[in-house]
Design a protein around this motif. Structure first.
Motif, PDB file in Angstrom:
ATOM      1  N   GLY A  41     -12.295  -0.151  -2.249  1.00 54.23           N
ATOM      2  CA  GLY A  41     -10.929  -0.140  -1.740  1.00 54.23           C
ATOM      3  C   GLY A  41     -10.129  -1.385  -2.075  1.00 54.23           C
ATOM      4  N   LYS A  42     -10.634  -2.229  -2.953  1.00 55.91           N
ATOM      5  CA  LYS A  42      -9.975  -3.503  -3.249  1.00 55.91           C
ATOM      6  C   LYS A  42      -8.605  -3.297  -3.898  1.00 55.91           C
ATOM      7  CE  LYS A  42     -13.288  -5.023  -5.886  1.00 55.91           C
ATOM      8  NZ  LYS A  42     -14.094  -3.768  -5.915  1.00 55.91           N
ATOM      9  N   THR A  43      -8.557  -2.473  -4.930  1.00 57.07           N
ATOM     10  CA  THR A  43      -7.282  -2.242  -5.605  1.00 57.07           C
ATOM     11  C   THR A  43      -6.306  -1.497  -4.702  1.00 57.07           C
ATOM     12  OG1 THR A  43      -8.199  -2.321  -7.848  1.00 57.07           O
ATOM     13  CG2 THR A  43      -6.189  -1.031  -7.542  1.00 57.07           C
ATOM     14  N   THR A  44      -6.800  -0.568  -3.902  1.00 57.58           N
ATOM     15  CA  THR A  44      -5.937   0.118  -2.938  1.00 57.58           C
ATOM     16  C   THR A  44      -5.316  -0.875  -1.977  1.00 57.58           C
ATOM     17  OG1 THR A  44      -7.268   2.126  -3.068  1.00 57.58           O
ATOM     18  CG2 THR A  44      -5.862   1.883  -1.136  1.00 57.58           C
ATOM     19  N   LEU A  45      -6.094  -1.849  -1.538  1.00 59.29           N
ATOM     20  CA  LEU A  45      -5.574  -2.879  -0.645  1.00 59.29           C
ATOM     21  C   LEU A  45      -4.441  -3.652  -1.316  1.00 59.29           C
ATOM     22  CD1 LEU A  45      -5.909  -4.449   2.044  1.00 59.29           C
ATOM     23  CD2 LEU A  45      -7.509  -5.931   0.830  1.00 59.29           C
ATOM     24  N   MET A  46      -4.648  -4.059  -2.556  1.00 59.35           N
ATOM     25  CA  MET A  46      -3.617  -4.817  -3.277  1.00 59.35           C
ATOM     26  C   MET A  46      -2.367  -3.973  -3.499  1.00 59.35           C
ATOM     27  SD  MET A  46      -5.065  -7.818  -3.805  1.00 59.35           S
ATOM     28  CE  MET A  46      -4.973  -8.777  -5.310  1.00 59.35           C
ATOM     29  N   ARG A  47      -2.553  -2.724  -3.868  1.00 60.87           N
ATOM     30  CA  ARG A  47      -1.409  -1.845  -4.092  1.00 60.87           C
ATOM     31  C   ARG A  47      -0.644  -1.581  -2.794  1.00 60.87           C
ATOM     32  NH1 ARG A  47      -1.035   1.351  -8.556  1.00 60.87           N
ATOM     33  NH2 ARG A  47      -0.423   3.154  -7.302  1.00 60.87           N
ATOM     34  N   SER A  48      -1.357  -1.522  -1.694  1.00 60.15           N
ATOM     35  CA  SER A  48      -0.692  -1.332  -0.402  1.00 60.15           C
ATOM     36  C   SER A  48       0.179  -2.533  -0.058  1.00 60.15           C
ATOM     37  CB  SER A  48      -1.736  -1.109   0.700  1.00 60.15           C
ATOM     38  OG  SER A  48      -2.416   0.113   0.536  1.00 60.15           O
ATOM     39  N   ILE A  49      -0.365  -3.729  -0.215  1.00 62.04           N
ATOM     40  CA  ILE A  49       0.408  -4.936   0.080  1.00 62.04           C
ATOM     41  C   ILE A  49       1.645  -5.006  -0.803  1.00 62.04           C
ATOM     42  CG2 ILE A  49       0.373  -7.462   0.059  1.00 62.04           C
ATOM     43  CD1 ILE A  49      -2.673  -7.255   0.568  1.00 62.04           C
ATOM     44  N   ALA A  50       1.496  -4.629  -2.075  1.00 65.36           N
ATOM     45  CA  ALA A  50       2.594  -4.741  -3.043  1.00 65.36           C
ATOM     46  C   ALA A  50       3.633  -3.642  -2.903  1.00 65.36           C
ATOM     47  CB  ALA A  50       2.029  -4.741  -4.461  1.00 65.36           C
ATOM     48  N   GLY A  51       3.411  -2.669  -2.026  1.00 65.58           N
ATOM     49  CA  GLY A  51       4.396  -1.621  -1.821  1.00 65.58           C
ATOM     50  C   GLY A  51       4.253  -0.437  -2.754  1.00 65.58           C
ATOM     51  N   LEU A  52       3.153  -0.368  -3.487  1.00 70.93           N
ATOM     52  CA  LEU A  52       2.929   0.762  -4.384  1.00 70.93           C
ATOM     53  C   LEU A  52       2.331   1.951  -3.652  1.00 70.93           C
ATOM     54  CD1 LEU A  52       1.576  -1.257  -7.419  1.00 70.93           C
ATOM     55  CD2 LEU A  52       3.804  -0.132  -7.251  1.00 70.93           C
ATOM     56  N   ILE A  53       1.805   1.707  -2.461  1.00 67.88           N
ATOM     57  CA  ILE A  53       1.349   2.767  -1.563  1.00 67.88           C
ATOM     58  C   ILE A  53       2.082   2.560  -0.251  1.00 67.88           C
ATOM     59  CG2 ILE A  53      -0.629   3.742  -0.322  1.00 67.88           C
ATOM     60  CD1 ILE A  53      -2.417   2.698  -2.564  1.00 67.88           C
ATOM     61  N   ARG A  54       2.711   3.594   0.259  1.00 72.87           N
ATOM     62  CA  ARG A  54       3.477   3.477   1.504  1.00 72.87           C
ATOM     63  C   ARG A  54       2.528   3.613   2.680  1.00 72.87           C
ATOM     64  NH1 ARG A  54       8.718   4.726  -0.324  1.00 72.87           N
ATOM     65  NH2 ARG A  54       9.618   3.981   1.633  1.00 72.87           N
ATOM     66  N   ASN A  55       2.726   2.754   3.674  1.00 69.56           N
ATOM     67  CA  ASN A  55       1.851   2.706   4.833  1.00 69.56           C
ATOM     68  C   ASN A  55       2.675   2.644   6.110  1.00 69.56           C
ATOM     69  OD1 ASN A  55      -0.927   2.186   3.451  1.00 69.56           O
ATOM     70  ND2 ASN A  55       0.436   0.701   2.492  1.00 69.56           N
ATOM     71  N   ALA A  56       2.005   2.668   7.250  1.00 68.58           N
ATOM     72  CA  ALA A  56       2.698   2.504   8.520  1.00 68.58           C
ATOM     73  C   ALA A  56       3.393   1.143   8.525  1.00 68.58           C
ATOM     74  CB  ALA A  56       1.714   2.603   9.672  1.00 68.58           C
TER      75      ALA A  56
END
Length: 234
Positions: free
Chosen positions: A43-58
């Motif tokens: 999940g490392k890259t998913t974590l980075m993409r989430s922080i960068a706004g490439l994956i939308r989160n709560a």
């Protein structure tokens, strides 16, 4: 202890129906360099993409200086001062080295980083500035990707697998440049497969295992046994 600039609060992340992160809680302090380690698929890259706004989160699952940013677009996150060096570099193949770097500065954020400063950090890029970016070696392309991120004058730089597939001599050059990147108070999060290298250049480390934090600690005090248990879930 400086206040956290970035806080993750029970962050979940999904790709459609597939959940990749489960309740990840972590933080990065001002000027701190933090490592993210873990096996492939952790999940490392998913974590980075989430922080960068490439994956939308709560919204409240990601806080930047106390403000919720989990639902912001990538361009909005970048404008706040968060830059991503993506896995695989993702340079613009039709553009020259210098054109790729200039694109990184389009946000117009004030700060110390400009073309001259990037060329000072990576002199080979000045020599190759008019070449097509993807004609460079893998290590030189990684330098372009780092330089492009720095051109946005970020307060936090996210580096995803910066040494993946590179020769040891090039990895050393990139890590030798790290103090010049973070030396003026910039924070950094580094995803790295080489655990010894990650621990040697960071203050704290998080290990992910199947989308969850399995270990958190100071890089200079966590033991090999602790890392092995966290890495493999043993």
């Amino acid at each position: 202890m400086p206040d956290p600039v970035l806080s993750l609060n029970r962050l979940d992340a999904r790709y459609g129906d597939f959940q990749a992160l489960y309740g990840v809680t972590a933080h990065v302090n001002e000027g701190e360099v933090v490592a993210i380690i873990g096996a492939n698929g952790a999940g490392k890259t998913t974590l980075m993409r989430s922080i960068a706004g490439l994956i939308r989160n709560a919204p409240e699952s990601i806080l930047w200086k106390g403000q919720p940013i989990g639902r912001l677009r990538a361009d909005q996150v970048a404008a706040l001062g968060i830059a991503l060096v993506p896995e695989g570099r993702l340079l613009f193949p039709s553009l020259s080295v210098e054109e790729n770097l200039i694109i990184g500065g389009q946000l117009g954020r004030r700060g110390p980083w400009n073309l001259g400063r990037v060329y000072e950090l990576f002199p080979i890029l000045k020599e190759r500035r008019n070449q097509q970016s993807t004609s460079l070696s893998g290590g030189q392309q990684q330098m372009v990707a780092i330089g492009r991120a720095l051109m946005s004058n970020p307060e936090l730089i996210l580096m995803d697998e910066i040494s993946l597939g590179l020769a040891p001599v090039i990895i050393k050059q990139i890590y030798d440049a790290l103090p010049g990147i973070v030396g003026q108070g910039m924070a950094a999060v580094i995803v790295e497969q080489d655990i010894a290298k990650a621990l040697s250049v960071t203050a704290r480390v998080y290990c992910l295992q199947e989308g969850r934090v399995s270990l958190e600690g100071r890089s200079d005090t966590v033991s090999r046994d602790e890392i092995s248990r966290a890495y493999f879930g043993m």
